[in-house]
Design a protein around this motif. Structure first.
Motif, PDB file in Angstrom:
ATOM      1  N   ASP B  67      38.624  47.526  45.290  1.00 50.06           N
ATOM      2  CA  ASP B  67      39.508  48.052  44.244  1.00 50.06           C
ATOM      3  C   ASP B  67      40.963  47.971  44.698  1.00 50.06           C
ATOM      4  O   ASP B  67      41.848  47.595  43.930  1.00 50.06           O
ATOM      5  CB  ASP B  67      39.137  49.498  43.912  1.00 50.06           C
ATOM      6  N   LEU B  68      41.208  48.313  45.968  1.00 46.24           N
ATOM      7  CA  LEU B  68      42.584  48.317  46.462  1.00 46.24           C
ATOM      8  C   LEU B  68      43.059  46.928  46.860  1.00 46.24           C
ATOM      9  O   LEU B  68      44.215  46.748  47.241  1.00 46.24           O
ATOM     10  CB  LEU B  68      42.712  49.275  47.645  1.00 46.24           C
ATOM     11  N   GLY B  69      42.161  45.953  46.793  1.00 49.72           N
ATOM     12  CA  GLY B  69      42.581  44.580  47.045  1.00 49.72           C
ATOM     13  C   GLY B  69      42.693  44.222  48.510  1.00 49.72           C
ATOM     14  O   GLY B  69      43.180  43.152  48.849  1.00 49.72           O
ATOM     15  N   ASP B  72      38.975  40.840  48.654  1.00 49.66           N
ATOM     16  CA  ASP B  72      39.005  40.213  47.336  1.00 49.66           C
ATOM     17  C   ASP B  72      37.703  40.435  46.591  1.00 49.66           C
ATOM     18  O   ASP B  72      37.680  40.582  45.377  1.00 49.66           O
ATOM     19  CB  ASP B  72      39.243  38.706  47.473  1.00 49.66           C
ATOM     20  N   ARG B  86      35.101  53.269  40.731  1.00 48.71           N
ATOM     21  CA  ARG B  86      36.190  52.303  40.908  1.00 48.71           C
ATOM     22  C   ARG B  86      36.168  51.236  39.829  1.00 48.71           C
ATOM     23  O   ARG B  86      35.104  50.787  39.412  1.00 48.71           O
ATOM     24  CB  ARG B  86      36.057  51.618  42.269  1.00 48.71           C
ATOM     25  N   VAL B  88      36.410  47.940  39.368  1.00 51.20           N
ATOM     26  CA  VAL B  88      36.333  46.564  39.856  1.00 51.20           C
ATOM     27  C   VAL B  88      35.483  45.750  38.893  1.00 51.20           C
ATOM     28  O   VAL B  88      34.711  46.299  38.109  1.00 51.20           O
ATOM     29  CB  VAL B  88      35.724  46.503  41.279  1.00 51.20           C
ATOM     30  N   PHE B  89      35.645  44.420  38.942  1.00 48.78           N
ATOM     31  CA  PHE B  89      34.772  43.564  38.153  1.00 48.78           C
ATOM     32  C   PHE B  89      33.422  43.447  38.855  1.00 48.78           C
ATOM     33  O   PHE B  89      33.356  43.452  40.081  1.00 48.78           O
ATOM     34  CB  PHE B  89      35.382  42.165  38.021  1.00 48.78           C
ATOM     35  N   GLU B  90      32.360  43.327  38.070  1.00 45.34           N
ATOM     36  CA  GLU B  90      31.028  43.158  38.678  1.00 45.34           C
ATOM     37  C   GLU B  90      30.294  42.026  37.970  1.00 45.34           C
ATOM     38  O   GLU B  90      29.337  42.264  37.236  1.00 45.34           O
ATOM     39  CB  GLU B  90      30.251  44.469  38.646  1.00 45.34           C
ATOM     40  N   ASN B 187      37.802  42.116  43.026  1.00 49.31           N
ATOM     41  CA  ASN B 187      39.075  42.767  42.709  1.00 49.31           C
ATOM     42  C   ASN B 187      39.672  42.154  41.447  1.00 49.31           C
ATOM     43  O   ASN B 187      39.594  40.949  41.227  1.00 49.31           O
ATOM     44  CB  ASN B 187      40.038  42.586  43.889  1.00 49.31           C
ATOM     45  N   ARG B 188      40.302  43.021  40.636  1.00 50.56           N
ATOM     46  CA  ARG B 188      40.783  42.574  39.321  1.00 50.56           C
ATOM     47  C   ARG B 188      41.850  41.489  39.422  1.00 50.56           C
ATOM     48  O   ARG B 188      41.868  40.573  38.608  1.00 50.56           O
ATOM     49  CB  ARG B 188      41.321  43.770  38.538  1.00 50.56           C
ATOM     50  N   ALA B 189      42.739  41.596  40.377  1.00 44.49           N
ATOM     51  CA  ALA B 189      43.783  40.576  40.511  1.00 44.49           C
ATOM     52  C   ALA B 189      43.224  39.336  41.191  1.00 44.49           C
ATOM     53  O   ALA B 189      43.551  38.209  40.808  1.00 44.49           O
ATOM     54  CB  ALA B 189      44.962  41.130  41.301  1.00 44.49           C
ATOM     55  N   LEU B 191      40.307  38.002  41.129  1.00 45.08           N
ATOM     56  CA  LEU B 191      39.498  37.131  40.259  1.00 45.08           C
ATOM     57  C   LEU B 191      40.404  36.150  39.515  1.00 45.08           C
ATOM     58  O   LEU B 191      40.010  35.021  39.239  1.00 45.08           O
ATOM     59  CB  LEU B 191      38.699  37.970  39.258  1.00 45.08           C
TER      60      LEU B 191
END
Lengths: 377, 226
Positions: B67-69, B72, B86, B88-90, B187-189, B191
Motif C-alpha cells: 500500500d505504501l509503495g 510494488d 489496505r 491495494v489492487f488484487e 500497489n496502485r501507482a 500497476l
C-alpha cells in the motif's frame, strides 16, 4: 512538579510534526512557485477559515476533528478545501462571472488517518478550483495546469485520468440494482476478479454481465483504453462519459494514462478524476476531479506539500551561503552579494569561532571585506 | 534499503510472507517468468535478482509495504488482506493456501455470545455488526480455539483449513465469514507506472492459475471442501 514531568509521552500528537530547516525553506519555496504558476493562469487566491461548522453532509465529516463552540455548536477543523471553497463561492460569487478561477493553500486536519509514511493527520495542501463550467476544455485546462505546476518545480509526472461514473453507468446498463452496484464498485475499484465472481454468484448475474465486470477491472493503460471503454458503453451515460474523455484527451495532447475501472467515491465525483504520479514514488503527488459544488459545476486539484517537498527538494536551487557579519556594514555588503548574513552578538572571537564551526559558517564579513573566519579569529 | 530512485524505472520490488506462501508463491512467479530462485537457507531478509528485489516479511506486513509503495507487488492471503483494510489492487486469485474464516462455538453451545476471541478483529467486528450480535471482540495472537474451550470467549472467529483441529477440540463451525486464498496484490501507482512488466505478469499468472484449475478438476483447489 512541571506538567511535562507529570505527563510522560510523545511531545506532539500522533500524525503531527515539527517542520525544521531546511525543509521549511524548501516547502515555502515550492508553495511560492506553485502559487505564482496558478496566478499566471488566472487563478486568484482566497483563504477560508480552518474552523467550520460540523456538517454530516460534509464529505470528510466522519474523519474530521470536532470541537465544541461556546454556544454549544459543534465545529470541525477543516479536512479538505473543496467544500469550503464551494461555500465561499455561494456566499461571495453567486452571480459569477464564470468561469471563476480560485487558488488556495493551507493546513488540513483529519482524525482517522494513522500516522505513517506520507500520511499525516495534519498536512498542507495548495490547490485550484475552476468553477461554473463543465466543458472538456475546462477539464483539459486543469490537467495541463497540474502537469505544468509539477514541471515548474522540477518534477516530471504522468497524469492518470479516471471517471468513476463510467463504472456506475456500465453497471446500471447491465441492469444491476443499486445494492449490487454498491458492492461491485468496491470489487471493481480493487480490480479483484475473485470478488467480482463472488458477488456475481451471490446476485445471480449472467455470464455476459460478469464478463463485462471483469473487463472493467482491466480497463487501465494508455489511450487505447478509451477505445475499449467505448466497446463497453451501451447506455447514454456511459457513452457520454467516453465521448467527454475522448474530447479531453484530444485537447490534452500529452500522454495521459487512464484507469476507467477506478470508481472510488463515484457518488461524489460527477465527471473525471485525475492523479499525478512521479517515477520512483508510489503515492500520487496531486489529485483532483470534477464535482458538484452546491449547484455549480466545479473541478480542481490539490497538491500535498509534504510529499512534494520530499520529491522536489533535490531539484531546488541551493540556499545562499551564510556568513557571520562583525558589523552592520559587513552584513549589508554580504546581503547585497546575495549571501545570508547573521550578526555577531559578542566581541568574544573564540565564542564566535566555536559557533561558526558548529553551524558550518566559513566566512566572516566586516565593512566591505569578506574573510575566512578561522583567519579572522 | 536502496532508494527506489537508484534503480531502473522498470525495477520491481516484491513482498512475500515467510512460510508456505513464500515457497509456493516464488515457484509460481518463477514459472510466470520472473527471474527469481527460491531463497536457500539464509538469514537474509532481502534478496536481489536481476531487475527484482524480494522482501521477506511477516504476513500482516505485506499489505502495508504494498500500500505504501515500498514494495510494488506482493502475495498475501485474502484473510490478511481483508483484515489490513489496505487499498491495494488484487488482480489475481492465485488459488493456493485456501482456507476459510469461520464463526466457531463449542459443539452444542446455545447461550448468549458476549465475547468473541479472534486474530481478525476487523473482520469479526464487521461480521458481528452485520449479524446484529452485540458482542465484544477480544484480540488474541494464536491458538484461538483455546479461548472458546477455556471460557475466555463464548465464540471465536478463526481460520479453518480442514476442520480437524475443531473436531478434535469439540468445536464446530456455525458460519463462514468468507473463503480465503493467496492473492497477487499490487500497489496502485506501480500497476500504472510499471505496467510494462506487471501487466504481462498478471496475464501469465491468470493463465497459470487457469491451467492449474483444470488439472485440479472443475472447481480447482480453492473450492475443494475438506
Amino acid at each position: 512538579m512541571s506538567l511535562s514531568s507529570r505527563l510522560p509521552g510523545p511531545a506532539v500528537p500522533e500524525g503531527t510534526r515539527d517542520v525544521l530547516p531546511p525543509e521549511w525553506a524548501q516547502r515555502e519555496h515550492l508553495r511560492g512557485r506553485l502559487a505564482a504558476e496558478f496566478a499566471a493562469w488566472g487563478y486568484r487566491g482566497v483563504d477560508v477559515p480552518a474552523l467550520e461548522f460540523a456538517d454530516p453532509r460534509h464529505p470528510q465529516d466522519a474523519r474530521a476533528f470536532k470541537l465544541i463552540d461556546v454556544g454549544g455548536e459543534v465545529l470541525a477543523l477543516r479536512g479538505e478545501f473543496t467544500t469550503a471553497i464551494g461555500r465561499l463561492v455561494r456566499s461571495h460569487f453567486a452571480g459569477g462571472p464564470f468561469p471563476l478561477r480560485l487558488q488556495y493553500g493551507g493546513r488540513l486536519w483529519l482524525r482517522a488517518l494513522t500516522s505513517e509514511l506520507g500520511r499525516l493527520r495534519e498536512f498542507a495542501q495548495v490547490g485550484v478550483e475552476l468553477i461554473g463550467v463543465a466543458t472538456p476544455q475546462a477539464d483539459a485546462e486543469l490537467l495541463a495546469l497540474g502537469q505544468r505546476a509539477l514541471e515548474v518545480v522540477g518534477v516530471p509526472a504522468v497524469l492518470e485520468v479516471g471517471y468513476p461514473g463510467f463504472v456506475d453507468a456500465v453497471l446500471e446498463d447491465a441492469g444491476l440494482a443499486p445494492a449490487a452496484r454498491e458492492a461491485l464498485h468496491g470489487a471493481i475499484d480493487r480490480k479483484s476478479g475473485a470478488d467480482v465472481d463472488l458477488l456475481a454468484a451471490r446476485h445471480g448475474l449472467e455470464a455476459g454481465v460478469t464478463r463485462t465486470l471483469h473487463q472493467l477491472t482491466d480497463l487501465y493503460g494508455g489511450p487505447e483504453v478509451l477505445a475499449q471503454a467505448g466497446g463497453l458503453a451501451r447506455g447514454e451515460r456511459a457513452r457520454a462519459a467516453v465521448a467527454h474523455l475522448e474530447a479531453v484527451a484530444a485537447l490534452a495532447g500529452e500522454d495521459l494514462l487512464f484507469d476507467l475501472g477506478a470508481s472510488r467515491r463515484y457518488g461524489y465525483y460527477t465527471g473525471l478524476t485525475f492523479r499525478a504520479y512521479a517515477p520512483g514514488l508510489s503515492q500520487p503527488l496531486l489529485g483532483g476531479g470534477r464535482y458538484d459544488l452546491g449547484g455549480l459545476p466545479g473541478a480542481g486539484f490539490a497538491v500535498g506539500l509534504e510529499r512534494l517537498t520530499e520529491v522536489a527538494a533535490r531539484g531546488l536551487p541551493p540556499e545562499p551561503e551564510v556568513v557571520l557579519a562583525l558589523d552592520r556594514a559587513g552584513a549589508e555588503h554580504a546581503r547585497s552579494l546575495g549571501l545570508t548574513a547573521e550578526l555577531a552578538w559578542t566581541e568574544d572571537r573564540a565564542e564566535l569561532l566555536a559557533y561558526c564551526r558548529a553551524r558550518g559558517i566559513r566566512r566572516w564579513a566586516q565593512g566591505q571585506t569578506l574573510r575566512d573566519g578561522e583567519g579572522a579569529a | 534499503m536502496t532508494p527506489a530512485s537508484a534503480r531502473g524505472p522498470e525495477h520491481l520490488t516484491l513482498a512475500l510472507p515467510k512460510g508456505r506462501i513464500l515457497t509456493e508463491g516464488a515457484a509460481l512467479l518463477a514459472r510466470a517468468g520472473l527471474p527469481l530462485a527460491l531463497p536457500g537457507p539464509s538469514r537474509a531478509l532481502r534478496h536481489e535478482f536481476p531487475g527484482l528485489t524480494v522482501l521477506e516479511l511477516r504476513n500482516q506486513d505485506v499489505p502495508v509495504y504494498v500500500d505504501l509503495g515500498v514494495a510494488d507487488f506482493g502475495i498475501v492471503g485474502k484473510d490478511v488482506l481483508v483484515e489490513s483494510g489496505r487499498a491495494v489492487f488484487e488482480p489475481v486469485d492465485l488459488r493456493f493456501a485456501a482456507c476459510r474464516l469461520s464463526y466457531i462455538r463449542e459443539v452444542g453451545a446455545s447461550g448468549p455470545v458476549y465475547q468473541v476471541a479472534t486474530k481478525y478483529p476487523r473482520s469479526a467486528r464487521a461480521y458481528l455488526a452485520a449479524q446484529g450480535i452485540p458482542a465484544e471482540v477480544v484480540k488474541l495472537s494464536g491458538n484461538i480455539e483455546l479461548a472458546a474451550l477455556t471460557g475466555l470467549a463464548d465464540a471465536v472467529v478463526d481460520l479453518v483449513q480442514t476442520g480437524g483441529t475443531l473436531r478434535a477440540n469439540g468445536l464446530e463451525e456455525r458460519d463462514v465469514l468468507f473463503h480465503s486464498s493467496a492473492r497477487l496484490v499490487v500497489n496502485r501507482a506501480a500497476l500504472k507506472l510499471r505496467r510494462g512488466r506487471l501487466r504481462p505478469l498478471i496475464e501469465r499468472l491468470r493463465e497459470l492459475v487457469a491451467e492449474g484449475q483444470q488439472e485440479n478438476g472443475p472447481f480447482g483447489q480453492a473450492d475443494r471442501r475438506d
